[in-house]
Design a protein around this motif. Structure first.
Motif, mmCIF file in Angstrom:
data_model
loop_
_atom_site.group_PDB
_atom_site.id
_atom_site.type_symbol
_atom_site.label_atom_id
_atom_site.label_comp_id
_atom_site.label_asym_id
_atom_site.label_seq_id
_atom_site.Cartn_x
_atom_site.Cartn_y
_atom_site.Cartn_z
ATOM 1 N N VAL A 101 -2.736 31.871 -15.018
ATOM 2 C CA VAL A 101 -3.430 31.854 -16.312
ATOM 3 C C VAL A 101 -4.924 31.654 -16.105
ATOM 4 N N MET A 141 -6.391 42.402 -21.516
ATOM 5 C CA MET A 141 -6.193 41.074 -20.936
ATOM 6 C C MET A 141 -5.320 40.186 -21.807
ATOM 7 N N VAL A 142 -5.334 40.428 -23.136
ATOM 8 C CA VAL A 142 -4.446 39.645 -23.998
ATOM 9 C C VAL A 142 -3.000 39.935 -23.634
ATOM 10 N N LEU A 143 -2.690 41.223 -23.404
ATOM 11 C CA LEU A 143 -1.327 41.582 -23.022
ATOM 12 C C LEU A 143 -0.961 40.984 -21.658
ATOM 13 N N MET A 200 2.208 34.253 -19.346
ATOM 14 C CA MET A 200 2.680 33.001 -19.932
ATOM 15 C C MET A 200 4.198 32.929 -20.003
ATOM 16 N N LEU A 201 4.848 34.096 -19.978
ATOM 17 C CA LEU A 201 6.304 34.085 -20.035
ATOM 18 C C LEU A 201 6.914 33.833 -18.648
ATOM 19 N N ASN A 230 -3.521 29.211 -10.133
ATOM 20 C CA ASN A 230 -2.829 29.311 -11.414
ATOM 21 C C ASN A 230 -3.093 30.689 -12.044
ATOM 22 N N LEU A 240 5.202 29.435 -13.946
ATOM 23 C CA LEU A 240 3.947 29.268 -13.222
ATOM 24 C C LEU A 240 4.050 28.234 -12.111
ATOM 25 N N LEU A 271 -2.174 38.239 -20.308
ATOM 26 C CA LEU A 271 -1.992 36.804 -20.495
ATOM 27 C C LEU A 271 -0.637 36.521 -21.139
ATOM 28 N N PHE A 272 -0.313 37.367 -22.083
ATOM 29 C CA PHE A 272 0.946 37.279 -22.813
ATOM 30 C C PHE A 272 2.121 37.319 -21.843
#
Lengths: 167, 382
Positions: free
Chosen positions: A27, A65-67, A73-74, A25, A77, A69-70
Motif C-alpha cells: 500500500v 492507481m485507485v484500481l 487492499m484485498l 508494504n 499484506l 490500491l483497491f
C-alpha cells in the motif's frame, strides 16, 4: 523562480519513485507511486503543458492507481511484509540497472539530435487542448481510430471472458 | 506589474487574498451553516423543531439556534481524539486530510464572481478548467479508501470498498454528461463558459441575448439530459442520499469513518459538505449561468431588456456590481444546497446493486447517446 519548479518536481518524483521500490508494504508503494505521478503532473504544468499534466492526474493517479490500491487492499499484506531482502537478487538488480544506465549514456552521447534546443514558443497562454486535439484528429487520425478500435475489442473481450463460465 | 525576482507580486498577493477569503470567509462558514440547515430542514420535513436553542452564551437569546455550528465546532475540538490500537496509524491520520483537501482545491478554478477592484474573481483562470476539476475530484477517493483500509475494521473496509466502486462508476457518467456542453461551446475554460452564458442566456434558460433561435431551443433537450445526469452523478460522487451506501447506518454503522472520533471525524464530515458545495458550484457554473443574474430593465431608448450587472465598471457601481455578482453566485449555490438537503430527507436509499446498475446500464448509455444527439443537432443546424 519558475525555472526552479521543474527541478523541485523532478526531485519529488524521483524520491517517491525510489520509495515505490524500497517500501516493503504494497500500500505504501502504491501511494508513493501516486505521489510520483502527481509530481510528474506538476513537472508538466511547470513546463506550461497543462493539458498533459491534468490528464496525467486524471488517468494515472485518479483512475488506474485507485484500481491498483483497491486490489492490493484485498490481499494479505502481512505475508509481503515478512519477506526479507534477498542479497543476491538485490545485487543482480543493481548490476542490471547499472548496465542499462551505461548503455543509455553511451547511446545518447552519439545522438546529437537530442541536444538541440526546442524552438521558442509563442508568447502568451498556450491553447494546448486545441493543439493536441487538432493534431490528433488531423495528422494522427488513423492511428487514433485504430487504437480506439483496439481498446473497444479489448473491452468487449474482457466482458465476454468474465461472463462465460470456463468449462 | 511589480516585477521583483521575476515574480508578479500583485498577482501573488491578490491570489492569496482570494484564496484565503474564499476558504475562510465563505466556504468554511457555508459548510458549518449547511450542517445547521440540514438539521433544521430535516426537522421541518419530519415535523420536529431541530436545534433552535443555541444562541449567545449566558443569555436567553436563542436566535433560532444560529449559534449551533459554533457550539458543534467547539465540541468537536474538545472531544477526546481516540486512535484505536488496531489501526495503521500513519494512514489513519493521513485519510481525514485527504478527504477534506480535494474539495477545497477544486474551488480554485471556479469563477465565483465577475470582477472586483479590477481583479477577476477566480483564483486560477486556466484553459483546462473543467478537466482540472475532474482530475482533483478523482483524487478524493483516496481519503475514503485509506480511511476504510487503515481502520482495520470490517464496517470501515466495506464502506471504503463501496465508496470506491461507486465513485469510479459515476465518474464516467459525470465526465461524459458534460461533453455536449463542450461540443456547443468549444471551450473548457470555466470563465469563458460563464461569460458565454452572461451574453447568450444560461444554458438551461436561453431567454435573452441571442438565445431565442430554434437551434438553442432544440439544444435545450440534450442540455437538460446533461443537467439531470450531471446532477445525479454529483449526488453519487458526494455520497449523498439516495446514494449514501458507503455510510449506510443500518448496515455499516457509519461506513468508512466508523473508527474515527473528534476532529478527525469532523474532517470527514466537513469534507462531505465541502464536496457538496463544490458540486453545487459546478452545476451553477456549467448550467445555471454562474455569477450572472439578468435584471429586467426598462429604458426609453432600448425598451424592455435584461441588464447585465457589470463588475468591471469604473468607480462605486463597479464595486457594488462585483459584490452583487459574488452574492448571486453563492445565492444560487445555497439554493442548490437546499435542494440536496430536501432530496436527502425525501427519498429512500437505493440497494447497492440497483445503484451500480443505474450507473452502468442507465446513465452511462444516456450520456453516450446524448453526445451523438448534440453532435447531430449541431451538424444539421449550424
Amino acid at each position: 523562480m519558475s525555472s526552479l519548479l521543474p527541478w523541485l518536481f523532478s526531485a519529488i518524483m524521483l524520491g517517491f519513485a525510489c520509495a515505490v521500490v524500497l517500501n516493503r508494504n504494497p500500500v505504501a508503494s502504491a501511494l508513493s507511486l501516486v505521489v510520483s505521478f502527481l509530481a510528474l503532473a506538476g513537472l508538466y504544468v511547470s513546463l506550461n503543458a497543462f493539458f498533459i499534466g491534468v490528464i496525467q492526474v486524471l488517468v494515472y493517479a485518479g483512475a488506474i492507481m485507485v484500481l491498483f490500491l483497491f486490489i492490493i487492499m484485498l490481499l494479505d499484506l502481512k505475508a509481503e511484509e515478512r519477506r526479507t531482502l534477498n542479497t543476491t537478487a538485490t545485487l543482480g538488480g543493481l548490476l542490471v540497472a547499472a548496465i542499462f544506465v551505461c548503455e543509455l549514456f553511451s547511446v545518447l552521447r552519439h545522438f546529437h539530435k537530442g541536444s538541440l534546443p526546442f524552438p521558442p514558443l509563442a508568447a502568451g497562454p498556450l491553447d494546448d487542448v486545441r493543439g493536441v486535439g487538432t493534431m490528433l484528429f488531423s495528422n494522427y487520425n488513423l492511428p487514433f481510430q485504430v487504437i480506439g478500435a483496439l481498446i473497444l475489442v479489448a473491452t468487449v473481450g474482457v466482458v465476454v471472458l468474465s461472463k462465460r463460465e470456463l468449462k | 506589474m511589480n516585477d521583483f525576482l521575476g515574480i508578479d507580486w500583485f498577482f501573488l498577493a491578490t491570489s492569496l487574498a482570494k484564496t484565503l477569503g474564499i476558504i475562510f470567509l465563505v466556504v468554511l462558514p457555508m459548510v458549518s451553516y449547511t450542517v445547521y440547515a440540514e438539521r433544521r430542514i430535516s426537522a421541518l420535513i419530519q415535523d420536529r423543531l431541530g436545534p433552535n436553542r443555541t444562541g449567545i452564551p449566558f443569555t436567553n437569546i436563542h436566535m433560532e439556534g444560529l449559534g449551533q455550528p459554533i457550539a458543534d465546532a467547539v465540541k468537536f475540538l474538545l472531544k477526546e481524539d481516540l486512535t484505536p490500537a488496531h489501526v495503521n496509524t500513519f494512514y489513519f491520520w493521513l485519510a481525514p486530510c485527504l478527504a477534506m483537501a480535494p474539495s477545497l482545491l477544486t474551488l480554485s478554478v471556479i469563477p465565483f464572481g465577475s470582477w472586483l477592484f479590477g481583479v477577476p474573481m477566480v483564483i486560477a483562470n486556466v484553459n483546462i478548467g473543467i478537466l482540472f476539476v475532474f482530475a482533483i475530484a478523482s483524487l478524493s477517493v483516496y481519503g475514503i479508501v485509506l480511511a476504510g483500509w487503515s481502520s482495520n475494521s470490517k464496517y470501515s473496509f466495506l464502506g471504503g470498498v463501496r465508496s470506491t466502486s461507486q465513485m469510479i462508476s459515476y465518474e464516467l457518467s459525470l465526465g461524459l454528461s458534460v461533453i455536449p456542453l463542450f461540443l456547443l461551446l468549444g471551450k473548457l475554460n470555466l470563465v469563458d463558459i460563464v461569460d458565454y452564458q452572461a451574453r447568450n442566456g444560461w444554458l438551461l434558460l436561453p431567454l435573452w441575448g441571442e438565445g431565442l433561435t430554434l437551434r438553442r431551443w432544440l439544444l435545450l433537450i440534450p442540455l437538460l439530459i446533461s443537467f439531470v445526469v450531471f446532477t445525479i452523478s454529483i449526488f453519487a460522487e458526494t455520497n449523498r442520499l439516495p446514494f449514501d451506501l458507503p455510510e449506510a447506518e443500518t448496515e455499516l454503522v457509519a461506513g468508512y469513518h466508523t473508527e474515527y472520533s473528534s476532529m478527525k471525524f469532523a474532517l470527514f464530515f466537513l469534507g462531505e459538505y465541502a464536496a457538496m458545495i463544490t458540486g453545487s458550484s459546478l452545476i451553477v457554473t456549467l448550467f445555471l449561468g454562474g455569477w450572472h443574474l439578468p435584471i429586467p430593465w426598462w429604458s426609453s431608448g432600448a425598451g424592455f431588456h435584461f441588464a447585465l450587472v457589470d463588475g468591471a465598471a469604473p468607480g462605486i457601481p463597479g464595486i457594488l456590481g462585483g459584490l452583487f455578482n459574488i452574492a448571486t453566485f453563492f445565492g444560487k449555490v445555497a439554493v442548490l444546497l437546499a435542494f440536496f438537503i430536501w432530496v436527502r430527507w425525501t427519498l429512500p436509499r437505493f440497494r447497492y446493486d440497483q445503484l451500480m446498475r443505474l450507473g452502468w446500464i442507465f446513465f452511462f448509455e444516456i450520456a453516450l447517446v446524448n453526445i451523438f444527439l448534440t453532435a447531430g443537432i449541431l451538424f444539421y443546424l449550424p
